[in-house]
Design a protein around this motif. Structure first.
Motif, PDB file in Angstrom:
ATOM      1  N   ASP A  60      41.299  37.808  31.187  1.00 56.40           N
ATOM      2  CA  ASP A  60      39.892  37.780  30.839  1.00 56.40           C
ATOM      3  C   ASP A  60      39.416  37.791  29.262  1.00 56.40           C
ATOM      4  OD1 ASP A  60      36.892  38.883  30.595  1.00 56.40           O
ATOM      5  OD2 ASP A  60      37.338  38.767  32.631  1.00 56.40           O
ATOM      6  N   PRO A  61      38.721  36.906  28.662  1.00 53.35           N
ATOM      7  CA  PRO A  61      38.576  36.658  27.386  1.00 53.35           C
ATOM      8  C   PRO A  61      37.630  37.744  26.710  1.00 53.35           C
ATOM      9  CG  PRO A  61      37.184  35.400  28.388  1.00 53.35           C
ATOM     10  CD  PRO A  61      38.070  35.773  29.604  1.00 53.35           C
ATOM     11  N   ARG A  62      37.083  38.695  27.472  1.00 51.61           N
ATOM     12  CA  ARG A  62      35.981  39.634  27.014  1.00 51.61           C
ATOM     13  C   ARG A  62      36.648  40.871  26.638  1.00 51.61           C
ATOM     14  NH1 ARG A  62      32.258  39.546  32.194  1.00 51.61           N
ATOM     15  NH2 ARG A  62      34.415  39.428  33.037  1.00 51.61           N
ATOM     16  N   LEU A  63      37.794  41.565  27.387  1.00 50.39           N
ATOM     17  CA  LEU A  63      38.359  42.801  27.599  1.00 50.39           C
ATOM     18  C   LEU A  63      39.517  42.667  28.331  1.00 50.39           C
ATOM     19  CD1 LEU A  63      37.229  45.099  25.927  1.00 50.39           C
ATOM     20  CD2 LEU A  63      36.709  46.269  28.014  1.00 50.39           C
ATOM     21  N   PRO A  64      40.736  43.069  27.608  1.00 51.61           N
ATOM     22  CA  PRO A  64      42.023  43.017  28.295  1.00 51.61           C
ATOM     23  C   PRO A  64      42.286  43.973  29.504  1.00 51.61           C
ATOM     24  CG  PRO A  64      42.462  43.267  25.974  1.00 51.61           C
ATOM     25  CD  PRO A  64      41.250  43.419  25.877  1.00 51.61           C
ATOM     26  N   ALA A  65      41.541  45.133  29.615  1.00 51.18           N
ATOM     27  CA  ALA A  65      41.598  45.884  30.711  1.00 51.18           C
ATOM     28  C   ALA A  65      40.776  45.178  31.830  1.00 51.18           C
ATOM     29  CB  ALA A  65      40.774  47.194  30.559  1.00 51.18           C
ATOM     30  N   LEU A  66      40.111  44.169  31.900  1.00 55.14           N
ATOM     31  CA  LEU A  66      39.626  43.458  32.731  1.00 55.14           C
ATOM     32  C   LEU A  66      40.509  42.504  33.613  1.00 55.14           C
ATOM     33  CD1 LEU A  66      36.023  42.183  31.642  1.00 55.14           C
ATOM     34  CD2 LEU A  66      36.398  43.773  33.522  1.00 55.14           C
ATOM     35  N   GLY A  67      41.705  42.477  33.069  1.00 56.57           N
ATOM     36  CA  GLY A  67      42.710  41.788  33.832  1.00 56.57           C
ATOM     37  C   GLY A  67      43.014  40.118  33.236  1.00 56.57           C
ATOM     38  N   TRP A  68      43.023  39.398  34.508  1.00 50.66           N
ATOM     39  CA  TRP A  68      43.112  38.004  34.562  1.00 50.66           C
ATOM     40  C   TRP A  68      41.813  37.266  35.272  1.00 50.66           C
ATOM     41  CZ3 TRP A  68      43.462  36.067  39.343  1.00 50.66           C
ATOM     42  CH2 TRP A  68      44.354  36.805  40.097  1.00 50.66           C
ATOM     43  N   ARG A  69      41.476  36.098  35.207  1.00 49.10           N
ATOM     44  CA  ARG A  69      40.597  35.319  35.851  1.00 49.10           C
ATOM     45  C   ARG A  69      40.914  33.724  36.039  1.00 49.10           C
ATOM     46  NH1 ARG A  69      35.228  37.646  35.928  1.00 49.10           N
ATOM     47  NH2 ARG A  69      33.593  35.869  36.495  1.00 49.10           N
ATOM     48  N   ALA A  70      40.701  33.368  37.125  1.00 48.36           N
ATOM     49  CA  ALA A  70      41.227  32.003  37.603  1.00 48.36           C
ATOM     50  C   ALA A  70      39.997  31.330  38.453  1.00 48.36           C
ATOM     51  CB  ALA A  70      42.226  32.330  38.481  1.00 48.36           C
ATOM     52  N   ILE A  71      40.201  30.101  38.313  1.00 49.21           N
ATOM     53  CA  ILE A  71      39.265  29.052  38.972  1.00 49.21           C
ATOM     54  C   ILE A  71      40.382  28.303  40.059  1.00 49.21           C
ATOM     55  CG2 ILE A  71      37.807  27.315  39.136  1.00 49.21           C
ATOM     56  CD1 ILE A  71      36.900  28.011  36.647  1.00 49.21           C
TER      57      ILE A  71
END
Length: 292
Positions: A123-134
């Motif tokens: 997640d490009p906003r904050l590392p603590a948000l983890g990962w994101r995928a399409i």
């Protein structure tokens, strides 16, 4: 190991020979910083510098067709595709709303899935948000170990706002929505729509209103859109809340004055304590003035 299908998110694809230059001239993020390994927060603004849409930009590898995929609130995906089409002119690009065939998933405190799962990035906003995928829509169920509500509770507790939830589109500047803090505005890139206003706010430090995290007394959160007050003064309005945490859009100077006067800040009548995350670097209400 939680992950969730964010069913409230849609996907707009922009691809073709001119896709990079087309988007780079419109949005707040620098596409030189976007790659198949690195996503980026961005926004399309009005000429007056207010956010029309915020989204996370993914780039697809060339071997699967290339182009850019914009992870945006699903209800606004058709409008985003239409708005981008207004700027197309003779650019060699195709713009598609792919929300029916693609899905957005997120995971935290768990390893990223393999690249074969789809477009995957931290997640490009904050590392603590983890990962994101399409991923393909039919594959989203594989990532439903947690719920979207779990994801949003974590996002809110971390202090990260989202458009359409914590601020109204067409009503907030990027600084007010913390995009300058969350790598959503690249101030050293070329021109884009609304850049002049955003650059002026950055250089003059004129962002008096900001979204800030808050902790509600008693563990309950106020509804979205109710007034935040201190004494007889209105400071702003509430955004989303969950599990005793919330996001509120307030005038920083008024909040600072209220705290200095010993007044209680209330959101929907519930006392709240403002909570500064480590990643925020602007002067925060209630902080001691720096020593000169």
């Amino acid at each position: 190991m939680p992950s969730a299908h964010l069913s409230d998110r849609g996907v707009v694809r922009v691809y073709g020979e001119d896709a990079k230059s087309f988007l780079d001239g419109l949005i707040t993020s620098d596409l030189d910083r976007v790659s198949p390994q690195a996503a980026r927060l961005g926004a399309l603004l009005t000429p007056q510098g207010k956010i029309l849409f915020d989204f996370i930009v993914f780039e697809a590898p060339q071997d699967i067709g290339g182009g850019y995929y914009l992870d945006v609130m699903r209800v606004f995906a058709p409008d985003l595709a239409k708005r981008l089409g207004f700027y197309k002119l003779r650019a060699k690009i195709t713009i598609e709303d792919r929300s029916d065939t693609l899905a957005v998933v997120a995971g935290w405190d768990t390893p990223k899935p393999a690249d074969e799962a789809g477009l995957v990035a931290e997640d490009p906003r904050l590392p603590a948000l983890g990962w994101r995928a399409i991923v393909a829509a039919e594959d989203a169920v594989e990532f439903a170990q947690g719920s979207a509500e779990d994801y949003h509770a974590r996002r809110i507790a971390l202090g990260v706002p989202e458009g359409g939830r914590d601020f109204l589109f067409g009503d907030a500047f990027p600084h007010e929505a913390l995009m300058d803090q969350l790598h959503g505005v690249d101030f050293d890139k070329g021109c884009y729509v609304g850049q002049e206003v955003v650059s002026r706010m950055q250089h003059r430090g004129t962002a008096r209103t900001r979204i800030v995290p808050a902790v509600y007394e008693g563990g309950f959160a106020a509804e979205v859109g109710v007034e935040v007050t201190a004494g007889e003064k209105t400071l702003g309005k509430t955004g989303t809340g969950a599990k005793g945490h919330g996001l509120i859009m307030i005038r920083l100077d008024r909040a600072a004055d209220a705290l200095a006067a010993g007044e209680t800040i209330r959101a929907g009548g519930i006392p709240v304590a403002l909570e500064k995350p480590a990643w925020i670097n602007f002067p925060f209400p209630g902080e001691a003035a720096p020593q000169v």
